[in-house]
Every structure is written in structure tokens, then in C-alpha cells.
Scaffold this motif. Structure first.
Motif, PDB file in Angstrom:
ATOM      1  N   LEU A  60       0.825  -1.207   0.000  1.00 45.89           N
ATOM      2  CA  LEU A  60       0.000   0.000   0.000  1.00 45.89           C
ATOM      3  C   LEU A  60       0.860   1.259   0.000  1.00 45.89           C
ATOM      4  CD1 LEU A  60      -2.853  -1.017   2.474  1.00 45.89           C
ATOM      5  CD2 LEU A  60      -2.960  -0.854  -0.023  1.00 45.89           C
ATOM      6  N   ALA A  61       2.002   1.208   0.684  1.00 48.89           N
ATOM      7  CA  ALA A  61       2.896   2.368   0.695  1.00 48.89           C
ATOM      8  C   ALA A  61       3.450   2.629  -0.703  1.00 48.89           C
ATOM      9  CB  ALA A  61       4.031   2.134   1.690  1.00 48.89           C
ATOM     10  N   VAL A  62       3.882   1.570  -1.382  1.00 44.88           N
ATOM     11  CA  VAL A  62       4.398   1.726  -2.736  1.00 44.88           C
ATOM     12  C   VAL A  62       3.287   2.169  -3.680  1.00 44.88           C
ATOM     13  CG1 VAL A  62       5.377   0.473  -4.704  1.00 44.88           C
ATOM     14  CG2 VAL A  62       6.278   0.083  -2.403  1.00 44.88           C
ATOM     15  N   ASP A  63       2.105   1.611  -3.505  1.00 45.52           N
ATOM     16  CA  ASP A  63       0.971   2.006  -4.348  1.00 45.52           C
ATOM     17  C   ASP A  63       0.636   3.476  -4.146  1.00 45.52           C
ATOM     18  OD1 ASP A  63      -1.368   1.149  -6.108  1.00 45.52           O
ATOM     19  OD2 ASP A  63      -2.443   1.980  -4.379  1.00 45.52           O
ATOM     20  N   GLY A  64       0.673   3.937  -2.894  1.00 46.95           N
ATOM     21  CA  GLY A  64       0.405   5.345  -2.636  1.00 46.95           C
ATOM     22  C   GLY A  64       1.422   6.247  -3.299  1.00 46.95           C
ATOM     23  N   LEU A  65       2.663   5.782  -3.345  1.00 44.70           N
ATOM     24  CA  LEU A  65       3.713   6.570  -3.999  1.00 44.70           C
ATOM     25  C   LEU A  65       3.474   6.632  -5.510  1.00 44.70           C
ATOM     26  CD1 LEU A  65       6.405   8.067  -3.532  1.00 44.70           C
ATOM     27  CD2 LEU A  65       7.577   5.881  -3.901  1.00 44.70           C
TER      28      LEU A  65
END
Length: 624
Positions: A53-58
Motif C-alpha cells: 500500500l505504501a508503494v501504491d500510494g507513492l
């Protein structure tokens, strides 16, 4: 439901979560039940979800969900390439932890971005196919495929990892997935609650900037306080066991050489559960003589000071121990064994009984309790145990300064698990020089935790300037010790016994970002050949393994996991340079130790008839 369990299109982190779940089922150090496997799987999935989710948010900041597919895939590809470049950094055994963490972060970003590409492409393809049942077919089909892979991984684990007993029930797929789902759901609920309360407090404080930051800190404090309160409540509840009086260990000793006896200043009722077992299990002279086929054995001295003897002041417990030692004649013995116990106050009876037999009873064993709960809940008590042990060592040192050097007892140190951590920490800033400072002749540590300072600073590997070459060595088994020359053995001041597959010894925070040396090079005993290192996942695996590493079966000595009883007789005699024994005497000593352990286990089981059962009469060592 079918969409949620789809290993590809279930969400932006679905492929990464699937991969993490599969890795958590792979071979590691210990056999597992469904509970351990479920916890490992849940933690792996939650970690992967957070990273995904962190990478997706980025990615969404550069390529929103409304942007063309090619743009979204391109953004993830760029991020994957950047992560791969960082993951390709040169690696060395002695590199810093920040460098290892950066490389592992690059690797995680790479696989998360690739997982996002798979997810984006899968969802796009699914949307172009005009078949209403496609989501159900692909979701359930993908789930069935993953479940089949998980079942194969479990079967592989059973084939390469030694089980405690044949009756031991290994992890099952339904049980592991059910427990994992429950733990993962609980984790998500807590995370959702934390975010909701954070937003509410931020809105309540009003505005942006400073007030909202204050609200966030208030939320963090509220949740931290709640977590600490729950933790302390659990510790307090489990600590009540210390006050339990067992019928088979309720009679104060009648001899004048142990705490709780007629010559003692430490009341028997204040010794606690482990203390009462300890002082009543001293090996009498007639048993020593009968075991060795000799005569003239002395009565061993055992000093034990419970937390309840001086519940407030650690210094008071140390002083009480020194006073007790003088009253019971500890300073008049040839050997003085100073022991730091585990979290509950437990002392390894096999070690102490072995030392008493080999020393022909001319030995005093001293222990001060610092905690009452299981070791995994008493980690915060290491500092207290260290302070008490330092006071004990210094008090003994000061008293022996007034004794002629030839008449002084040989001061020995022992610690196992959390006890090894707290006792080794006493000299963590001095290294081997601390042995001379405190008058220690030799130390023997079993299962020294990987989180201990001696482990973190490389002292047990001899990589620290405070441990001159040849003064400290770690062994997996006694055959490695026998390979040393006589001169090399005599030069050792600290002997550490850490099994290659002891997860408590191998566990460290560095394991989450750096491949450990015991997974490189030549195969190691009891470490599965199929075990591989993965960032974060391997740390979770070893953490789950530590939950099941302390199972022991009375009378069955095994050099495996966190069980060091099979190594005790050889290492105690060698590390402490105790009087030698013949092969026949060694065999007789082994038989005596087993007989006493079986008798002790029988009496303990009689008290715990209604407690939770373990396979084939196994005893849960985690209560230590």
C-alpha cells in the motif's frame, strides 16, 4: 469474497501478500503447530500489505487510478527499476545495518512495484472480458492454486524439520489459514481504529499544522498507554504463578546448606515457585558418592533469593544473597557458581546438578530472582537482572579480597537464555577484561539471545576488540570444542553454546534486513537446506519459531533448538575445568541426571494435572 481472495487482482498489494504468505510456509528452524504457522502467515501478510500500500500510494501520486494503463504500468516499472538498482548494491558480511536496510528496502520496493504491475494488468484484463462469473472463477481458482502450493510447503516442512515427537501434531492448512485470518483481521481492525481515532482527534483539535500534530501525538500516547496497560496486566496475571505453593515442594529443607533451611535468613515461603523447587532439589552427598563410586563428597550449598524476599530494592536482594552466602558457608567451598536465572526465576537443574556431582559437592550455587513472568514478557527486566548480578559479583569480589588467594573459591558464571543475556551484559563494556575486574574465572552461557549485547557487538564471534582472540568461542556441539588444542581450551574464558537451529540465539532485528551468516556457506546442523533468507519474512519466521523452541521432554536429552541438556555434562566439566571423571562415571552421572529429572517432572505434573497438555508428556519450556 472471490475478489478479495484473488492472489492477483485482490488489491494493489495482492501479489506481494500472496508471495509473502507462501514464503512464511517455507522451511525454517523449528517444527510448527497451526498456531505458530498461522501467526507467521498473518504477520507476513500484514507486513506485505503495508509495504504494498505504501508503494501504491507513492505510484498514485505520479499515476492516478484514472490515468491510462500504460502510464500506470510505466510508473511502476520506473519504481521497480529504481528499487532493483538499490537492491544490486554490493554486499559484505561486515557492512553496516543502515546499508543492509537500504538494500533490502530497494528489494522490497522492486517486488512490490512488480506486484503492482501484475495487479494492474490483471484487473485491466478482467475488465475487458465480458463474462459475469470471471471474477469468481479467477478468484476461487487462484485461491485453490495458492492453497495447493501452501499444502506442498507444509509437507516439505514436515519432511526436512525434526519434530519433537511422532505424536506431535504439525500445522494443518485449514487450521493455519483460520488462525492467520483471525490474527490478520485483528491487526487490520487495530490499524483501522488507530487511524480513525487519529483523524477524530485531529479534527477535534481543529485546523491544520500545529493543532493537528498535537492531536496525532495525543492519539499515539493514548494507544501506547493502552498497549502498555494490557501488557502489564498480562504480566501481572502470569506472575501470580510465582506465589503458587506446590504440595510436592512445600516442605522446607532440613539441612543447613540451602536457603529456606534452618540456617537461612531467606524464608522458604518467600522463595517463590522456582526458588522452592531449586533449594529442595540439591544433590545430597550420598547420591554423589553412589553416582561416582567414591566417598567423601560434601554437601553442596544452594543460595536463592526470591523477589518477594525484598520486593522493592534490588540492592537489598543482592546484600541478602551475600549475607546468606556467609551463613551457609558458600565462601568456604572450592567452587562458587553464580547464576542469573530466566524470567520466571528458573535455573537449569541439569546444569547445577551436573556441577554439584562433578565438584564432589564442594560447590556453592547462588541465584537471585529478578522476574516472575515468562522470559518473553520479562525482556524489560534484563536491566534489573544485570544490576543485581553486578552487585552480587562485586560483593563477592570485595569479600574474597580479604581471603588468601590460595583459599579463595573459583568464581564461575552461568546463564541460560534470558539469564545469559543479563549476566553477560554485566561486562558488556569491558569484555574479557571484566572477568578479571569482577574476579570471574570462567563463564558458560547456553542459548545466548541474539538480542543480547554480546551477540550484537560480535563478542561471541570474537570480532570485538574487547574479546582478544582465543578468549571466547561459540559452539553448536561438543565435538567442535574437542577439535581445539589443549592450549586453546585453557585460554577460553567464555564458552557459549548456541545451537545452529536455536531461533532465540539467532533472532535479531538485523535479520529483517541482512542475510545471516548461518544461512551462508556450508550447511549447518539442523538448519534445513531448503531454508532461504527473505527480507522481513525470515525475521517473522524466526520469531514464530522462537514460540516453539523451548519444548522439552523429561528424560529425553536432545541437542536441538533451545534444549541444551544433551550438551550439559560435557560442557560444564570442560568450561569450568571441574575434576575429571571416567567414562563409567560419566555414564552413571547421565543416568542420575535423567532419573532425578523424571522424578521432578512427575511431581510437577501431579501439581499441573489440570494444566494444558503437550505432546507425549512434553513440558513447555516457555514457562521459563
Amino acid at each position: 469474497m472471490a475478489t478479495r481472495v484473488n492472489p492477483v487482482t485482490g488489491g494493489p498489494s495482492a501479489p506481494l501478500k500472496t508471495s509473502a504468505l507462501l514464503d512464511s510456509f517455507a522451511p525454517s528452524l523449528m517444527p510448527r503447530k497451526s498456531l505458530h504457522q498461522g501467526v507467521a502467515g498473518a504477520l507476513a501478510v500484514l507486513s506485505a500489505e503495508a509495504i504494498g500500500l505504501a508503494v501504491d500510494g507513492l505510484v498514485r501520486k505520479a499515476a492516478p487510478a484514472s490515468s491510462p494503463l500504460a502510464w500506470r504500468l510505466g510508473a511502476r516499472a520506473v519504481l521497480a527499476a529504481g528499487g532493483a538498482a538499490i537492491a544490486g548494491m554490493d554486499e559484505s558480511d561486515d557492512e553496516s545495518t543502515p546499508k543492509s536496510a537500504l538494500r533490502s528496502a530497494g528489494r522490497l520496493v522492486e517486488v512490490a512495484a512488480i506486484g503492482g504491475i501484475i495487479n494492474e494488468a490483471g484487473r485491466d484484463l478482467e475488465g475487458k472480458v465480458d463474462w459475469p462469473l470471471l471474477p469468481a472463477a479467477t478468484g476461487l481458482g487462484g485461491f485453490a492454486f495458492v492453497a495447493t502450493r501452501l499444502a506442498k510447503e507444509l509437507q516439505t516442512r514436515r519432511g526436512v524439520i525434526q519434530r519433537w515427537t511422532e505424536e506431535d501434531k504439525p500445522a494443518s492448512l485449514p487450521g493455519s489459514l483460520g488462525i492467520g485470518l483471525g490474527v490478520a483481521t485483528l491487526g487490520r481492525v487495530l490499524a483501522k481504529g488507530f487511524k480513525t481515532s487519529r483523524a477524530s482527534l485531529g479534527d477535534y483539535m481543529g485546523g491544520d499544522g500545529g493543532p493537528r500534530i498535537v492531536g496525532r501525538f495525543m492519539n499515539l500516547g493514548m494507544w501506547s498507554g493502552g498497549a502498555v496497560s494490557v501488557y502489564l496486566a498480562v504480566v501481572a496475571r502470569l506472575s501470580r504463578v510465582n506465589a503458587k505453593v506446590e504440595t510436592n515442594f512445600s516442605t522446607p529443607p532440613s539441612n543447613e546448606f540451602v536457603s529456606g533451611g534452618p540456617a537461612s535468613v531467606s524464608p522458604f515461603e518467600e522463595l517463590g515457585l522456582q526458588g522452592r523447587r531449586f533449594v529442595t532439589e540439591v544433590v545430597p552427598p550420598d547420591v554423589i558418592d553412589e553416582t561416582l563410586g567414591e566417598t567423601g563428597a560434601m554437601h553442596p550449598v544452594r543460595v536463592y533469593i526470591g523477589v518477594e524476599s525484598e520486593p522493592i530494592y534490588a540492592t537489598g536482594r543482592s546484600e541478602l544473597a551475600l549475607q546468606e552466602m556467609e551463613r551457609l558457608g558458600a565462601f568456604e567451598r572450592k567452587f562458587m557458581l553464580l547464576v542469573s536465572p530466566t524470567g520466571t526465576g528458573w535455573v537449569d537443574h541439569t546444569v547445577v546438578e551436573t556441577a554439584e556431582i562433578l565438584a564432589r559437592g564442594d560447590i556453592a550455587t547462588v541465584c537471585i530472582q529478578y522476574g516472575k513472568a515468562p522470559s518473553f514478557l520479562e525482556v524489560q527486566g534484563v536491566s534489573l537482572g544485570r544490576a543485581q548480578f553486578r552487585q552480587l559479583l562485586w560483593g563477592v569480589r570485595q569479600r574474597l579480597m580479604g581471603v588468601a588467594e590460595d583459599d579463595r573459591p573459583k568464581v564461575l558464571v552461568f546463564g541460560e537464555s534470558l539469564g545469559a543475556w543479563s549476566s553477560s551484559d554485566v561486562i558488556m563494556h569491558q569484555g574479557i577484561a571484566g572477568f578479571d575486574h569482577y574476579g570471574i574465572e570462567n563463564a558458560l552461557w547456553f542459548g545466548l539471545p541474539g538480542l543480547a549485547r554480546w551477540s550484537r557487538t560480535g563478542m561471541r564471534e570474537g570480532r570485538n576488540p574487547l574479546t582478544p582472540p582465543g578468549t571466547v568461542a561459540a559452539f553448536d556441539r561438543f565435538e567442535q570444542y574437542q577439535e581445539l588444542s589443549i592450549d586453546e581450551r585453557s585460554a577460553l574464558r567464555a564458552v557459549i553454546v548456541d545451537h545452529d537451529n536455536d531461533p532465540i540465539s539467532q533472532l535479531s532485528l538485523r535479520l529483517a534486513v541482512k542475510r545471516p551468516p548461518w544461512l551462508d556457506g556450508d550447511p549447518r546442523r539442523n538448519v534445513p537446506e531448503g531454508m532461504r533468507w527473505q527480507p522481513i519474512i525470515t525475521f517473522i519466521q524466526i520469531l514464530a519459531d522462537a514460540m516453539n523452541a523451548m519444548v522439552t521432554i523429561p528424560g529425553e536429552y536432545r541437542s536441538f533448538g533451545h534444549d541444551y541438556r544433551a550438551d550439559t555434562l560435557d560442557f560444564v566439566g570442560a568450561a569450568y575445568d571441574l575434576p575429571p571423571i571416567t567414562e563409567d562415571q560419566a555414564l552413571a552421572t547421565h543416568e542420575t541426571l535423567i532419573a532425578r529429572e523424571l522424578d521432578r517432572a512427575t511431581r510437577i505434573r501431579a501439581e499441573e494435572a489440570g494444566a494444558e497438555k503437550t505432546p507425549a508428556g512434553a513440558v513447555k519450556g516457555s514457562i521459563q
